[in-house]
Motif scaffolding. Structure first.
Motif, PDB file in Angstrom:
ATOM      1  N   GLY A  49       0.854  -1.177   0.000  1.00 54.24           N
ATOM      2  CA  GLY A  49       0.000   0.000   0.000  1.00 54.24           C
ATOM      3  C   GLY A  49       0.892   1.230   0.000  1.00 54.24           C
ATOM      4  N   LEU A  50       0.345   2.345  -0.436  1.00 51.28           N
ATOM      5  CA  LEU A  50       1.124   3.577  -0.511  1.00 51.28           C
ATOM      6  C   LEU A  50       0.542   4.644   0.405  1.00 51.28           C
ATOM      7  CD1 LEU A  50       1.553   3.685  -4.393  1.00 51.28           C
ATOM      8  CD2 LEU A  50       3.159   2.792  -2.699  1.00 51.28           C
ATOM      9  N   TYR A  51       1.404   5.500   0.921  1.00 48.34           N
ATOM     10  CA  TYR A  51       0.951   6.638   1.699  1.00 48.34           C
ATOM     11  C   TYR A  51       0.202   7.609   0.783  1.00 48.34           C
ATOM     12  CZ  TYR A  51       3.585   5.388   5.882  1.00 48.34           C
ATOM     13  OH  TYR A  51       4.045   4.765   6.998  1.00 48.34           O
ATOM     14  N   PRO A  52      -0.594   8.503   1.358  1.00 48.84           N
ATOM     15  CA  PRO A  52      -1.341   9.446   0.521  1.00 48.84           C
ATOM     16  C   PRO A  52      -0.419  10.363  -0.285  1.00 48.84           C
ATOM     17  CG  PRO A  52      -1.557  10.029   2.842  1.00 48.84           C
ATOM     18  CD  PRO A  52      -0.837   8.711   2.782  1.00 48.84           C
ATOM     19  N   SER A  53      -0.959  10.897  -1.362  1.00 53.73           N
ATOM     20  CA  SER A  53      -0.154  11.774  -2.222  1.00 53.73           C
ATOM     21  C   SER A  53       0.310  13.023  -1.483  1.00 53.73           C
ATOM     22  CB  SER A  53      -0.929  12.143  -3.484  1.00 53.73           C
ATOM     23  OG  SER A  53      -1.997  13.015  -3.198  1.00 53.73           O
ATOM     24  N   SER A  54      -0.354  13.376  -0.394  1.00 49.53           N
ATOM     25  CA  SER A  54       0.082  14.541   0.390  1.00 49.53           C
ATOM     26  C   SER A  54       1.477  14.336   0.969  1.00 49.53           C
ATOM     27  CB  SER A  54      -0.912  14.833   1.516  1.00 49.53           C
ATOM     28  OG  SER A  54      -0.984  13.721   2.398  1.00 49.53           O
ATOM     29  N   ALA A  55       1.897  13.079   1.106  1.00 49.93           N
ATOM     30  CA  ALA A  55       3.229  12.772   1.625  1.00 49.93           C
ATOM     31  C   ALA A  55       4.229  12.520   0.497  1.00 49.93           C
ATOM     32  CB  ALA A  55       3.158  11.537   2.526  1.00 49.93           C
ATOM     33  N   GLY A  56       3.794  12.688  -0.743  1.00 53.35           N
ATOM     34  CA  GLY A  56       4.643  12.375  -1.883  1.00 53.35           C
ATOM     35  C   GLY A  56       5.093  13.593  -2.658  1.00 53.35           C
ATOM     36  N   ALA A  57       5.754  13.333  -3.744  1.00 52.13           N
ATOM     37  CA  ALA A  57       6.230  14.377  -4.648  1.00 52.13           C
ATOM     38  C   ALA A  57       6.263  13.803  -6.053  1.00 52.13           C
ATOM     39  CB  ALA A  57       7.624  14.849  -4.238  1.00 52.13           C
ATOM     40  N   ARG A  58       6.303  14.694  -7.029  1.00 57.20           N
ATOM     41  CA  ARG A  58       6.465  14.301  -8.429  1.00 57.20           C
ATOM     42  C   ARG A  58       7.683  15.009  -8.979  1.00 57.20           C
ATOM     43  NH1 ARG A  58       0.252  14.825 -10.683  1.00 57.20           N
ATOM     44  NH2 ARG A  58      -0.435  12.811  -9.859  1.00 57.20           N
ATOM     45  N   VAL A  59       8.472  14.267  -9.726  1.00 51.57           N
ATOM     46  CA  VAL A  59       9.566  14.870 -10.474  1.00 51.57           C
ATOM     47  C   VAL A  59       9.031  15.016 -11.893  1.00 51.57           C
ATOM     48  CG1 VAL A  59      11.932  14.630 -11.301  1.00 51.57           C
ATOM     49  CG2 VAL A  59      11.314  13.836  -9.003  1.00 51.57           C
ATOM     50  N   VAL A  60       8.918  16.249 -12.348  1.00 49.43           N
ATOM     51  CA  VAL A  60       8.312  16.553 -13.643  1.00 49.43           C
ATOM     52  C   VAL A  60       9.408  16.955 -14.619  1.00 49.43           C
ATOM     53  CG1 VAL A  60       6.658  18.026 -14.854  1.00 49.43           C
ATOM     54  CG2 VAL A  60       6.204  17.310 -12.490  1.00 49.43           C
ATOM     55  N   TYR A  61       9.381  16.362 -15.803  1.00 52.60           N
ATOM     56  CA  TYR A  61      10.343  16.690 -16.844  1.00 52.60           C
ATOM     57  C   TYR A  61       9.613  17.389 -17.971  1.00 52.60           C
ATOM     58  CZ  TYR A  61      13.600  16.187 -20.694  1.00 52.60           C
ATOM     59  OH  TYR A  61      14.421  16.451 -21.744  1.00 52.60           O
ATOM     60  N   ASP A  63      10.677  20.130 -21.415  1.00 48.68           N
ATOM     61  CA  ASP A  63      11.592  20.993 -22.175  1.00 48.68           C
ATOM     62  C   ASP A  63      13.023  20.966 -21.642  1.00 48.68           C
ATOM     63  OD1 ASP A  63       9.480  21.764 -23.853  1.00 48.68           O
ATOM     64  OD2 ASP A  63       8.911  23.399 -22.494  1.00 48.68           O
ATOM     65  N   GLY A  64      13.495  19.761 -21.309  1.00 47.59           N
ATOM     66  CA  GLY A  64      14.881  19.622 -20.877  1.00 47.59           C
ATOM     67  C   GLY A  64      15.144  19.967 -19.427  1.00 47.59           C
ATOM     68  N   LYS A  65      14.101  20.281 -18.661  1.00 51.79           N
ATOM     69  CA  LYS A  65      14.279  20.653 -17.259  1.00 51.79           C
ATOM     70  C   LYS A  65      13.435  19.748 -16.375  1.00 51.79           C
ATOM     71  CE  LYS A  65      15.225  25.435 -18.338  1.00 51.79           C
ATOM     72  NZ  LYS A  65      14.833  26.815 -18.199  1.00 51.79           N
ATOM     73  N   ARG A  66      13.951  19.537 -15.175  1.00 55.37           N
ATOM     74  CA  ARG A  66      13.217  18.765 -14.175  1.00 55.37           C
ATOM     75  C   ARG A  66      12.832  19.692 -13.028  1.00 55.37           C
ATOM     76  NH1 ARG A  66      16.687  15.128 -16.361  1.00 55.37           N
ATOM     77  NH2 ARG A  66      15.868  13.055 -16.773  1.00 55.37           N
ATOM     78  N   SER A  67      11.631  19.471 -12.521  1.00 55.59           N
ATOM     79  CA  SER A  67      11.192  20.222 -11.348  1.00 55.59           C
ATOM     80  C   SER A  67      10.505  19.249 -10.399  1.00 55.59           C
ATOM     81  CB  SER A  67      10.241  21.356 -11.744  1.00 55.59           C
ATOM     82  OG  SER A  67       9.096  20.830 -12.381  1.00 55.59           O
ATOM     83  N   VAL A  68      10.415  19.647  -9.149  1.00 57.58           N
ATOM     84  CA  VAL A  68       9.774  18.817  -8.135  1.00 57.58           C
ATOM     85  C   VAL A  68       8.507  19.507  -7.676  1.00 57.58           C
ATOM     86  CG1 VAL A  68      10.010  17.799  -5.839  1.00 57.58           C
ATOM     87  CG2 VAL A  68      11.988  17.868  -7.388  1.00 57.58           C
TER      88      VAL A  68
END
Length: 147
Positions: A49-61, A63-68
């Protein structure tokens, strides 16, 4: 054939300042029984099982850049609350096992519960893989416990 059963949804997020909520005893009991059934049948490879998304993060790619981006994330029906990895003979057998999952104990009335059934891609099935890449993949998998 390996299949991933993806349990859609997002576990309840904690209220501000509270600890992350845990599933109720009846949910844990029902899921443990299902886990035991999968294990007895010899098809269970992993289940979490996974914790809620409130405890998570996304690494978004983009145009050549990554953001969190920190959670929580909208559209809970698009999120993953947990997963099973099973090994069965066919997609139909995977669907049968997904149909047995007791999600009704975790889904409140009026909320849709979804289990997505997805076959795991195997390197040996890919046509655009060189023999060297297949061998590298095989050696890597030998180093991974439980595979």
């Amino acid at each position: 054939m390996r299949f991933m059963l993806l349990l859609k949804g997002d576990p309840p997020a904690p209220e501000d300042g509270e600890a992350i909520t845990q599933p109720p005893e009846e949910v844990v009991g029902a899921m443990l029984k299902y886990n035991e059934d999968l294990a007895k049948a010899g098809v269970l490879l992993a289940a979490e099982g996974l914790y809620p998304s409130s405890a998570g993060a996304r690494v978004v790619y983009k145009d050549g850049k990554r953001s969190v981006v920190d959670g929580p994330f909208a559209e809970a029906k698009e999120l993953i609350a947990g997963f099973y990895l099973i090994q069965v003979r066919s997609k139909e057998e995977a669907i049968e096992w997904a149909s047995r999952c007791p999600i009704e104990v975790a889904v409140p009335p009026g909320v849709e519960g979804v289990i997505e059934v997805r076959q795991v891609g195997e390197t040996d099935e890919l046509v655009n893989v060189t023999d060297e890449q297949r061998e590298r993949d095989r050696r890597l998998r030998e180093q991974i416990p439980g595979l």
